[in-house]
Write a protein that holds these residues in place. Sequence first.
Motif, PDB file in Angstrom:
ATOM      1  N   LEU A   1       0.831  -1.210   0.000  1.00 22.96           N
ATOM      2  CA  LEU A   1       0.000   0.000   0.000  1.00 22.96           C
ATOM      3  C   LEU A   1       0.862   1.256   0.000  1.00 22.96           C
ATOM      4  N   GLU A   2       1.888   1.272   0.857  1.00 23.36           N
ATOM      5  CA  GLU A   2       2.681   2.485   1.017  1.00 23.36           C
ATOM      6  C   GLU A   2       3.792   2.612  -0.022  1.00 23.36           C
TER       7      GLU A   2
ATOM      8  N   ARG B   1       0.639   3.786  -3.210  1.00 20.96           N
ATOM      9  CA  ARG B   1       0.650   5.239  -2.982  1.00 20.96           C
ATOM     10  C   ARG B   1       1.540   5.959  -4.005  1.00 20.96           C
TER      11      ARG B   1
ATOM     12  N   LEU C   1      -0.273   6.239  -7.357  1.00 22.94           N
ATOM     13  CA  LEU C   1      -1.344   7.226  -7.435  1.00 22.94           C
ATOM     14  C   LEU C   1      -0.821   8.623  -7.756  1.00 22.94           C
ATOM     15  N   GLN C   2       0.449   8.877  -7.490  1.00 24.83           N
ATOM     16  CA  GLN C   2       1.028  10.176  -7.802  1.00 24.83           C
ATOM     17  C   GLN C   2       1.011  10.453  -9.303  1.00 24.83           C
TER      18      GLN C   2
ATOM     19  N   TRP D   1      -7.699   6.716   3.752  1.00 21.15           N
ATOM     20  CA  TRP D   1      -6.258   6.434   3.507  1.00 21.15           C
ATOM     21  C   TRP D   1      -5.628   7.492   2.613  1.00 21.15           C
ATOM     22  N   HIS D   2      -6.437   7.952   1.646  1.00 21.64           N
ATOM     23  CA  HIS D   2      -5.938   8.917   0.662  1.00 21.64           C
ATOM     24  C   HIS D   2      -6.413  10.315   1.056  1.00 21.64           C
TER      25      HIS D   2
ATOM     26  N   LEU E   1      -0.638  13.676  -1.901  1.00 20.46           N
ATOM     27  CA  LEU E   1      -1.475  13.304  -3.037  1.00 20.46           C
ATOM     28  C   LEU E   1      -2.641  14.269  -3.200  1.00 20.46           C
TER      29      LEU E   1
END
Length: 721
Positions: free
Chosen positions: A667-668, A672, A675-676, A704-705, A711
């Motif tokens: 996830l990290e 993540r 998603l950038q 989370w986001h 982000l």
Amino acid sequence: MSLAQLHYTSAAGFTAVSPDVPRDLLDEAEEVLAAFPAQAFSLTQLSDGSRLLSRTTTDPETGGAHTHAVHLPAGDRLPGGALPVTAWDSPRWAPVAPAPGSTPEPLDLLTPAAGFFDREGLAEFAAACGARLAGVLADVRALCEDPGAQPVVLVEEDPADIARWVAVVGAALPREHAHGLTFTTYAERPEHALQQIIGTSPDVVFPAAGFRVHRADSGSSATTSGPPGDAWAAVAAQVWLAGRPELFKRAAAQPSLTDGEFEEGPLAATALSAGVPLDSLGRTAAAAWAEQHADGLSASDWPTLIGALCAPVPGSRPDGELDALARLAERVDGKVPTEILAPLAALFAAEDDNPTAVPELARQLAHELLADPERARSAAVREALDRHAVLHAQLLVHLNDLAPDNPFSVVRLLHTADLVRGVPDGLPHLRMCAAYPLPGASRQGSAEDRDSTLHTVLRAAGVSPMIEPLVLRTGFRLVWPENLLPTPQEARWILGETGSDAHRTAGTHPELIRAALEGPADDPDVTPLAADLIRCFPHEIDARQLGALRMLEFAESLAEGRAGAGPVATALTLRSAAHPVEPPVLRRTFGLVARDLLSEQRPVGELSALARSGDPDLIGAYGTVARTAPLLDRLRTTPSYAADCFVAWTSHTGASRVWDDTRAALLEEVLRPALQHMTSREVASLLDHLDRSGGTHASDFRAWHKPGGTLGRLARRFGRR
């Protein structure tokens, strides 16, 4: 020391004597000196053990005989240790008698005349004596060992030749005997002479009985031959005939069994090692001495000595000589390198016309040469193989037998020393090694090069692997030496060309199995090779290897989408049977399982099975595949896939610690950052997919986001644009 002088004339008796010469000695000396003819050079022993060294000549003034003598007390030698005979022509001898009643001072030395006893001149004289030399030496030896033995009479025209005889004999004798040997160069009445060696001329008539007589014209008389089979005399004569008198002194320094008393062994061994050819008596003596003193000889002594003992000789060798050589071979076996013993074994085979002594030696020699090919360059090996065809042939047989297991050692040996000069038929493995183009070529060449090399050496064998499967092992290990394995493609090709039976007999199937199990995880030929191996060697593959090959079969079914239900359980079960499984097999199989579990069409329930398994290898493979470039690119560009991964990586919380650690990291560290790269529209699409999936996935994503994070700022920035 100093030497008391005595001068005696035939007319007046003693005319001059050095001081302190005892009167009783003069009386005995007068009897001795009065008996000398007009020309004589003598060494005579007196009753008290002292000796007179005298020279008798004709006085040019009076015409009478003049004898000049020196007195050697018992046990004394000439100054400097010179042999008495070397004073034969010394300039210190007075040509005429001094004035009557004078008392000459003792002499401090008797300098030999230059050139008379030089080595070359004595060697020429010894060579001219020819066959008489050994007989004279044998008779003089008998005199030295038994003072009561018959004196030796030498008949020559020139008294100087008698002096040369004494010098030649003295050089060969042990030094103590050489100094004590009495002689006269001329006697008119040999039967009255007091010396051990008596010289006389051919015109002198004397009774031969009681003497050992040696004449220049007819050799020794029938009654005067030396002891039969006198090895010392025979060897000493051959040393002189070879012109090598310096070897007598060298031999005297060698260890002996009799404290230097006429032992032929040290002299024979020294002579042979120095290149002097000897007869059978000499060779036998040298072999016996070497056997008795084997522990005292250095490693550098053996090659020359054994080589000389085994050098070709005319005719056959007597049994006694062969027995001595056999005892020597047994004594030094294991103490000297095999190649040094090779001439001995080859000699036995040649003499007996029976090669059954030879195979064991050839086997040892083959092993030693393979371990150290440089030894093949030694003179001992070259001469043994050149001279003895049986040994050469047996060595080739053993090298041929050893080649299938270690062919590169044979290749190195052949390249180091040209031992194979046209390998005969019937030695296929050796022929393959001889045909191998270049040591190490298969390590650097391409697959085409290796293919060509294998065909080259198999053709050189002259026999098909179907008929002689071991040639396949030899060829296989020439092309893929040591730990070098064929590629999976090469393994499939060679298995297809030769068939499984040849590999089974040759014992090369383990390398084919390793080629599959250790081949690159992404090699497309690995899984077909695994299937071929399972089919071809059902009884030769052990349970662990079979489990690993089954994993590769399973990997192929995964790649083709026909794995069936429960891939996680299947993979773990197969891995358990193959433990410890090769890393490439594990990466390939677990990687394909992970690939399926990372797809949006993953089998139902398999992600849960993965999480609950807690298996670090399988879950680790899942994390690794998730970080590969194709999946990262898909995460960045496909919102639906990113949504699916978010759902997967937030599911089954607490199923296992390994799973929790892995999904959190994904996830990290993976999602993540991916998603950038998304626009706000793509993020919105991702949320839309999560809303349609039901549950709390969308709200969980929003939490989370968070918009306040990096982000969120990027999303607002993209939105404004």
